[in-house]
Design a protein around this motif. Structure first.
Motif, PDB file in Angstrom:
ATOM      1  N   ASN A   1       0.824  -1.222   0.000  1.00  0.00           N
ATOM      2  CA  ASN A   1       0.000   0.000   0.000  1.00  0.00           C
ATOM      3  C   ASN A   1       0.856   1.270   0.000  1.00  0.00           C
ATOM      4  O   ASN A   1       0.350   2.356   0.225  1.00  0.00           O
ATOM      5  CB  ASN A   1      -0.946   0.005   1.198  1.00  0.00           C
TER       6      ASN A   1
ATOM      7  N   GLN B   1      -5.595   3.432   6.613  1.00  0.00           N
ATOM      8  CA  GLN B   1      -5.631   3.628   5.167  1.00  0.00           C
ATOM      9  C   GLN B   1      -7.061   3.467   4.635  1.00  0.00           C
ATOM     10  O   GLN B   1      -7.535   4.283   3.841  1.00  0.00           O
ATOM     11  CB  GLN B   1      -4.716   2.605   4.481  1.00  0.00           C
ATOM     12  N   ARG B   2      -7.756   2.420   5.094  1.00  0.00           N
ATOM     13  CA  ARG B   2      -9.077   2.127   4.563  1.00  0.00           C
ATOM     14  C   ARG B   2     -10.147   3.086   5.072  1.00  0.00           C
ATOM     15  O   ARG B   2     -11.185   3.248   4.425  1.00  0.00           O
ATOM     16  CB  ARG B   2      -9.452   0.679   4.891  1.00  0.00           C
ATOM     17  N   THR B   3      -9.921   3.697   6.223  1.00  0.00           N
ATOM     18  CA  THR B   3     -10.889   4.669   6.750  1.00  0.00           C
ATOM     19  C   THR B   3     -10.438   6.104   6.490  1.00  0.00           C
ATOM     20  O   THR B   3     -11.072   7.039   6.972  1.00  0.00           O
ATOM     21  CB  THR B   3     -11.084   4.480   8.265  1.00  0.00           C
ATOM     22  N   ARG B   4      -9.355   6.260   5.747  1.00  0.00           N
ATOM     23  CA  ARG B   4      -8.800   7.587   5.446  1.00  0.00           C
ATOM     24  C   ARG B   4      -8.552   8.391   6.717  1.00  0.00           C
ATOM     25  O   ARG B   4      -8.837   9.584   6.801  1.00  0.00           O
ATOM     26  CB  ARG B   4      -9.724   8.346   4.489  1.00  0.00           C
ATOM     27  N   GLY B   5      -7.999   7.672   7.703  1.00  0.00           N
ATOM     28  CA  GLY B   5      -7.592   8.329   8.939  1.00  0.00           C
ATOM     29  C   GLY B   5      -8.706   8.648   9.900  1.00  0.00           C
ATOM     30  O   GLY B   5      -8.483   9.327  10.903  1.00  0.00           O
ATOM     31  N   ARG B   6      -9.932   8.132   9.672  1.00  0.00           N
ATOM     32  CA  ARG B   6     -11.049   8.462  10.558  1.00  0.00           C
ATOM     33  C   ARG B   6     -11.052   7.641  11.841  1.00  0.00           C
ATOM     34  O   ARG B   6     -11.599   8.067  12.850  1.00  0.00           O
ATOM     35  CB  ARG B   6     -12.379   8.226   9.833  1.00  0.00           C
TER      36      ARG B   6
ATOM     37  N   TRP C   1       0.361   8.934  12.893  1.00  0.00           N
ATOM     38  CA  TRP C   1      -1.062   9.035  13.251  1.00  0.00           C
ATOM     39  C   TRP C   1      -1.238   9.140  14.766  1.00  0.00           C
ATOM     40  O   TRP C   1      -2.204   8.637  15.322  1.00  0.00           O
ATOM     41  CB  TRP C   1      -1.827   7.812  12.738  1.00  0.00           C
TER      42      TRP C   1
END
Length: 275
Positions: free
Chosen positions: A10, A64-69, A92
């Motif tokens: 990724n 990555q999959r939650t765009r940092g949420r 993060w």
């Protein structure tokens, strides 16, 4: 501590002590991200608890999959592995908290077998037991098991007699044990942690605790099970633990899926979802 910088598929760069292990772990964690788990991660405010975080590959993939949420709590008891974890999730730091502890059925301490040569098998339990040897032999001769676990086994081994591979595994086990050390690590329970943090919801609980999966689940008080939306477990099926864990999840209101490809496949991914 000497580390290598490894670029994952990724394109994220992580630190590890062994060059190829991070890429293998990356491939393995992809198996957790099934449609219903991704649905559990889709909310704007997502809380994830990563038990057995190792160097942080699962946590990074969630980010990555939650765009940092996502907000993620990572638990890793081994000091050197915890140091790598903190290095890898530092970008993060506002979304990830790393906790140097193992999760178990009770608060306290435990002696862990730590393998610098392969940190992912560090455990309170013996990861070189006879059932682990049989699991490796099964993976050698059954391509379905090997592919499912992304087992990094030399191709030539599948053409060797079982007795020869058995001896090779014994030799590898001897080499691994020579490098192992014993480390005393703190333990907490998931419910104790939730109470201290005031945590009222866990969207995804991921458990990869190298044979201690049942210990982790037994540290959840009855009143806290309903606060967990989805569970993803890498489960070592010894002493009938797969059946016990599945029954426990069903009793607490989860729909359960497993990915065992044949009876000899003793390391399975068990997923629990609430309707």
């Amino acid at each position: 501590m000497k580390t290598f910088m490894i670029t994952l598929p990724n394109r994220m760069v992580v630190h590890d002590r062994v060059p190829d292990m991070a890429r293998t772990l990356y491939q393995q964690v992809q198996g957790y991200f099934r449609p219903r788990l991704l649905s559990a991660l889709a909310a704007d405010d997502v809380t994830v608890v990563d038990v057995g975080a190792n160097i942080g590959i699962f946590a990074i993939e969630v980010l990555q999959r939650t765009r940092g949420r996502a907000r993620i709590h990572c638990f890793e008891p081994i000091p050197e592995t915890f140091e790598l974890l903190t290095m890898n999730v530092r970008p993060w730091s506002e979304r990830v908290r790393a906790h140097r502890a193992g999760l178990a059925r009770a608060e306290g301490e435990a002696t862990f077998h730590y393998s610098p040569r392969q940190s992912a098998i560090s455990s309170m339990y013996d990861m070189m037991a006879s059932d682990d040897k049989e699991a490796t032999l099964a993976a050698i001769y059954d391509r379905r098991i090997c592919d499912k676990h992304h087992a990094d086994l030399p191709v030539y081994m599948r053409y060797l007699p079982r007795s020869v591979n058995s001896a090779l595994i014994d030799g590898h086990g001897w080499w691994m044990k020579r490098g192992m050390t014993r480390v005393t690590c703190p333990l907490t329970t998931l419910s104790g942690f939730m109470a201290r943090e005031g945590l009222e919801r866990i969207d995804v609980l991921k458990v990869d605790a190298e044979k201690a999966e049942l210990d982790v689940l037994e540290g959840i008080r009855p009143g806290d099970w309903g606060k967990i939306r989805a569970i993803a477990i890498e489960l070592h099926d010894f002493e009938g633990r797969a059946e016990r864990v599945q029954r426990m999840l069903v009793d607490h209101g989860f729909e359960v899926e497993t990915d065992r490809v044949c009876p000899e496949d003793v390391i399975i991914t068990m997923m629990g979802y609430r309707s």
